[in-house]
Design a protein around this motif. Structure first.
Motif, PDB file in Angstrom:
ATOM      1  N   ASP A  68      -0.998  11.744  10.911  1.00 60.56           N
ATOM      2  CA  ASP A  68      -1.781  12.272   9.789  1.00 60.56           C
ATOM      3  C   ASP A  68      -2.415  11.142   8.988  1.00 60.56           C
ATOM      4  OD1 ASP A  68      -1.072  14.852  10.427  1.00 60.56           O
ATOM      5  OD2 ASP A  68       0.612  14.916   9.032  1.00 60.56           O
ATOM      6  N   PHE A  69      -1.646  10.078   8.763  1.00 53.32           N
ATOM      7  CA  PHE A  69      -2.131   8.947   7.981  1.00 53.32           C
ATOM      8  C   PHE A  69      -3.328   8.287   8.654  1.00 53.32           C
ATOM      9  CE2 PHE A  69      -1.679   4.271   7.072  1.00 53.32           C
ATOM     10  CZ  PHE A  69      -2.223   4.321   5.795  1.00 53.32           C
ATOM     11  N   LEU A  70      -3.222   8.063   9.958  1.00 48.67           N
ATOM     12  CA  LEU A  70      -4.321   7.429  10.681  1.00 48.67           C
ATOM     13  C   LEU A  70      -5.524   8.371  10.787  1.00 48.67           C
ATOM     14  CD1 LEU A  70      -2.465   5.490  13.520  1.00 48.67           C
ATOM     15  CD2 LEU A  70      -3.262   4.655  11.301  1.00 48.67           C
ATOM     16  N   TYR A 107       0.850  -1.184   0.000  1.00 43.99           N
ATOM     17  CA  TYR A 107       0.000   0.000   0.000  1.00 43.99           C
ATOM     18  C   TYR A 107       0.887   1.236   0.000  1.00 43.99           C
ATOM     19  CZ  TYR A 107       1.008  -0.267   4.997  1.00 43.99           C
ATOM     20  OH  TYR A 107       1.649  -0.361   6.208  1.00 43.99           O
ATOM     21  N   ASN A 108       0.347   2.314  -0.550  1.00 46.77           N
ATOM     22  CA  ASN A 108       1.113   3.554  -0.657  1.00 46.77           C
ATOM     23  C   ASN A 108       0.577   4.606   0.307  1.00 46.77           C
ATOM     24  OD1 ASN A 108       2.807   2.679  -2.827  1.00 46.77           O
ATOM     25  ND2 ASN A 108       1.082   2.948  -4.227  1.00 46.77           N
ATOM     26  N   VAL A 109       1.464   5.439   0.795  1.00 41.88           N
ATOM     27  CA  VAL A 109       1.110   6.527   1.700  1.00 41.88           C
ATOM     28  C   VAL A 109       1.654   7.824   1.115  1.00 41.88           C
ATOM     29  CG1 VAL A 109       1.371   7.442   4.024  1.00 41.88           C
ATOM     30  CG2 VAL A 109       1.222   4.982   3.684  1.00 41.88           C
ATOM     31  N   TYR A 110       0.868   8.904   1.170  1.00 41.79           N
ATOM     32  CA  TYR A 110       1.365  10.185   0.692  1.00 41.79           C
ATOM     33  C   TYR A 110       2.662  10.539   1.434  1.00 41.79           C
ATOM     34  CZ  TYR A 110      -3.173  10.920  -1.556  1.00 41.79           C
ATOM     35  OH  TYR A 110      -4.282  10.803  -2.337  1.00 41.79           O
ATOM     36  N   LYS A 166       4.950   9.228  16.176  1.00 45.22           N
ATOM     37  CA  LYS A 166       3.683   9.619  15.557  1.00 45.22           C
ATOM     38  C   LYS A 166       3.813  10.861  14.671  1.00 45.22           C
ATOM     39  CE  LYS A 166       1.823  12.501  19.327  1.00 45.22           C
ATOM     40  NZ  LYS A 166       0.669  12.658  20.261  1.00 45.22           N
ATOM     41  N   ASN A 167       4.827  11.692  14.918  1.00 45.64           N
ATOM     42  CA  ASN A 167       5.004  12.906  14.123  1.00 45.64           C
ATOM     43  C   ASN A 167       6.078  12.769  13.048  1.00 45.64           C
ATOM     44  OD1 ASN A 167       3.016  14.441  15.515  1.00 45.64           O
ATOM     45  ND2 ASN A 167       4.465  14.745  17.203  1.00 45.64           N
ATOM     46  N   LYS A 168       6.559  11.547  12.859  1.00 48.72           N
ATOM     47  CA  LYS A 168       7.539  11.301  11.799  1.00 48.72           C
ATOM     48  C   LYS A 168       6.817  10.825  10.538  1.00 48.72           C
ATOM     49  CE  LYS A 168      11.708  10.375  14.466  1.00 48.72           C
ATOM     50  NZ  LYS A 168      12.866   9.460  14.640  1.00 48.72           N
ATOM     51  N   LYS A 169       7.390  11.146   9.385  1.00 46.88           N
ATOM     52  CA  LYS A 169       6.766  10.784   8.115  1.00 46.88           C
ATOM     53  C   LYS A 169       6.872   9.271   7.879  1.00 46.88           C
ATOM     54  CE  LYS A 169       7.348  15.307   5.969  1.00 46.88           C
ATOM     55  NZ  LYS A 169       7.906  16.076   4.841  1.00 46.88           N
ATOM     56  N   VAL A 170       5.773   8.703   7.432  1.00 49.55           N
ATOM     57  CA  VAL A 170       5.707   7.248   7.259  1.00 49.55           C
ATOM     58  C   VAL A 170       6.701   6.759   6.213  1.00 49.55           C
ATOM     59  CG1 VAL A 170       4.195   5.323   6.590  1.00 49.55           C
ATOM     60  CG2 VAL A 170       3.293   7.181   7.991  1.00 49.55           C
ATOM     61  N   ASN A 171       7.008   7.595   5.212  1.00 51.86           N
ATOM     62  CA  ASN A 171       7.934   7.134   4.170  1.00 51.86           C
ATOM     63  C   ASN A 171       9.369   7.000   4.671  1.00 51.86           C
ATOM     64  OD1 ASN A 171       8.514   9.871   4.347  1.00 51.86           O
ATOM     65  ND2 ASN A 171       8.589  10.211   2.136  1.00 51.86           N
ATOM     66  N   THR A 172       9.639   7.429   5.912  1.00 49.64           N
ATOM     67  CA  THR A 172      10.970   7.242   6.500  1.00 49.64           C
ATOM     68  C   THR A 172      11.024   5.991   7.375  1.00 49.64           C
ATOM     69  OG1 THR A 172      10.502   8.541   8.517  1.00 49.64           O
ATOM     70  CG2 THR A 172      11.282   9.751   6.566  1.00 49.64           C
ATOM     71  N   PHE A 173       9.888   5.307   7.531  1.00 51.74           N
ATOM     72  CA  PHE A 173       9.818   4.142   8.416  1.00 51.74           C
ATOM     73  C   PHE A 173      10.522   2.941   7.809  1.00 51.74           C
ATOM     74  CE2 PHE A 173       5.677   5.170  10.967  1.00 51.74           C
ATOM     75  CZ  PHE A 173       6.286   6.302  11.469  1.00 51.74           C
ATOM     76  N   SER A 174      10.982   2.041   8.685  1.00 50.98           N
ATOM     77  CA  SER A 174      11.528   0.757   8.253  1.00 50.98           C
ATOM     78  C   SER A 174      10.374  -0.129   7.773  1.00 50.98           C
ATOM     79  CB  SER A 174      12.245   0.070   9.412  1.00 50.98           C
ATOM     80  OG  SER A 174      11.300  -0.301  10.416  1.00 50.98           O
ATOM     81  N   GLY A 175      10.727  -1.252   7.160  1.00 51.64           N
ATOM     82  CA  GLY A 175       9.699  -2.174   6.683  1.00 51.64           C
ATOM     83  C   GLY A 175       8.787  -2.651   7.800  1.00 51.64           C
ATOM     84  N   GLY A 176       9.381  -2.963   8.945  1.00 56.32           N
ATOM     85  CA  GLY A 176       8.592  -3.431  10.074  1.00 56.32           C
ATOM     86  C   GLY A 176       7.667  -2.362  10.615  1.00 56.32           C
ATOM     87  N   MET A 177       8.135  -1.119  10.657  1.00 63.70           N
ATOM     88  CA  MET A 177       7.308  -0.015  11.139  1.00 63.70           C
ATOM     89  C   MET A 177       6.145   0.248  10.182  1.00 63.70           C
ATOM     90  SD  MET A 177      10.432   2.423  12.385  1.00 63.70           S
ATOM     91  CE  MET A 177       9.464   3.833  12.930  1.00 63.70           C
ATOM     92  N   LYS A 178       6.399   0.119   8.872  1.00 60.09           N
ATOM     93  CA  LYS A 178       5.325   0.306   7.897  1.00 60.09           C
ATOM     94  C   LYS A 178       4.274  -0.790   8.039  1.00 60.09           C
ATOM     95  CE  LYS A 178       8.009   2.823   4.428  1.00 60.09           C
ATOM     96  NZ  LYS A 178       8.647   2.786   3.086  1.00 60.09           N
ATOM     97  N   ARG A 179       4.712  -2.005   8.344  1.00 61.26           N
ATOM     98  CA  ARG A 179       3.749  -3.087   8.577  1.00 61.26           C
ATOM     99  C   ARG A 179       2.900  -2.773   9.795  1.00 61.26           C
ATOM    100  NH1 ARG A 179       2.849  -6.068   4.159  1.00 61.26           N
ATOM    101  NH2 ARG A 179       4.759  -6.868   3.257  1.00 61.26           N
ATOM    102  N   ARG A 180       3.524  -2.209  10.815  1.00 52.51           N
ATOM    103  CA  ARG A 180       2.771  -1.911  12.034  1.00 52.51           C
ATOM    104  C   ARG A 180       1.794  -0.748  11.826  1.00 52.51           C
ATOM    105  NH1 ARG A 180       6.935  -0.730  16.155  1.00 52.51           N
ATOM    106  NH2 ARG A 180       8.637  -1.385  14.810  1.00 52.51           N
ATOM    107  N   ILE A 181       2.168   0.243  10.998  1.00 52.25           N
ATOM    108  CA  ILE A 181       1.219   1.315  10.709  1.00 52.25           C
ATOM    109  C   ILE A 181       0.091   0.768   9.841  1.00 52.25           C
ATOM    110  CG2 ILE A 181       2.177   2.309   8.573  1.00 52.25           C
ATOM    111  CD1 ILE A 181       0.959   4.336  11.590  1.00 52.25           C
ATOM    112  N   GLY A 182       0.404  -0.259   9.048  1.00 50.70           N
ATOM    113  CA  GLY A 182      -0.634  -0.922   8.262  1.00 50.70           C
ATOM    114  C   GLY A 182      -1.646  -1.624   9.149  1.00 50.70           C
ATOM    115  N   ILE A 183      -1.138  -2.285  10.200  1.00 48.17           N
ATOM    116  CA  ILE A 183      -2.031  -2.901  11.188  1.00 48.17           C
ATOM    117  C   ILE A 183      -2.872  -1.826  11.866  1.00 48.17           C
ATOM    118  CG2 ILE A 183      -1.988  -3.776  13.550  1.00 48.17           C
ATOM    119  CD1 ILE A 183      -1.998  -6.063  11.933  1.00 48.17           C
TER     120      ILE A 183
END
Length: 253
Positions: free
Chosen positions: A93-95, A83-86, A126-143
């Protein structure tokens, strides 16, 4: 609660992706296992109404999901494989955006987001941009976005793909926490196969080659090991109560 799939088929022109799928799912945790191209993602997309079957039907508590429409989508949480995030979106912001799309009232959303970020261990970023997250962090924001609406049905596509062992353990622990007080059919698959042993370095080397090691801890010159598989002969094996971590680690690594 029951989700019933009856004679489900899906074709793309001349290719048949799904053929006569019949499954009845009740409360609990289920896993779809199969090789690439077997149709797992196609089935999940149909279950979430992101795609539609060629024939057959899906019933939620006795009613067809296509007729239920929004009432059905209100009880669904979905994390696709990709999935893509702005780029400008922070985790919060994403949530907040996803919560608005799900129709969650603004006055409830702020507290809900904070609670969920803490649950997936992302409150500190929570105030960091999602596109800077690691793969695991992106999975967790996906959850996190998938569970914003407190879904009765949560569908995760390849939830541990591309994660290192540490993140897989963290992720399976999150899934385990969400499965509390529910029927856990996956755990039963490894019941009687989860063990703990105390071994020396040489014994651990042999053990790790022959069994799926879940966790290890150094204790002096010995190593305490939790593993899944048959009993390991020649040393004392202590039988343990299985967990979702044991199941997911045994099939995902």
């Amino acid at each position: 609660m029951e989700l019933k799939i009856e004679n489900l088929c899906k074709s793309y022109r001349k290719k048949q992706a799904l053929k006569n799928i019949n499954i009845t799912l009740t409360e609990g945790t289920y896993g779809l296992l199969g090789e690439n191209g077997a149709g797992k993602s196609t089935l999940m997309r149909i279950l979430t109404t992101c795609d539609f079957q060629s024939s057959g039907k899906i019933l939620f508590n006795g009613e067809e999901i296509v007729k239920l429409g929004e009432k059905y989508r209100d009880v669904i949480g979905y994390m696709p494989q990709e999935y893509n995030v702005y780029p400008s979106f922070t985790a919060y912001d994403f949530l907040d955006y996803m919560g608005a799309l799900k129709g969650i009232p603004k006055e409830k959303l702020e507290k809900k987001i904070q609670k969920i970020l803490e649950f997936v261990n992302l409150a500190h970023v929570k105030n960091k941009k999602v596109n800077t997250f690691s793969g695991g962090m992106k999975r967790r924001i996906g959850i996190a976005q998938a569970i914003l609406n407190d879904p009765k049905i949560l569908i995760l596509d390849e939830p541990t793909a591309g994660l290192d062992p540490k993140e897989r353990i963290r992720f399976s622990n999150i899934i385990s926490a969400m499965s509390k007080d529910k029927i856990d059919v996956l755990v039963e698959k490894v019941r009687g196969k989860v063990w703990e042993v105390l071994v020396n370095q040489n014994e651990f080397k042999n053990l790790s080659l022959e069994r799926q090691v879940i966790r290890r801890k150094q204790e002096g010159d010995k190593i305490r090991v939790r593993f899944v598989g048959d009993i390991y002969e020649g040393i004392e094996n202590k039988s343990l109560e299985p967990s979702l971590e044991d199941y997911y680690m045994s099939v995902c690594i």
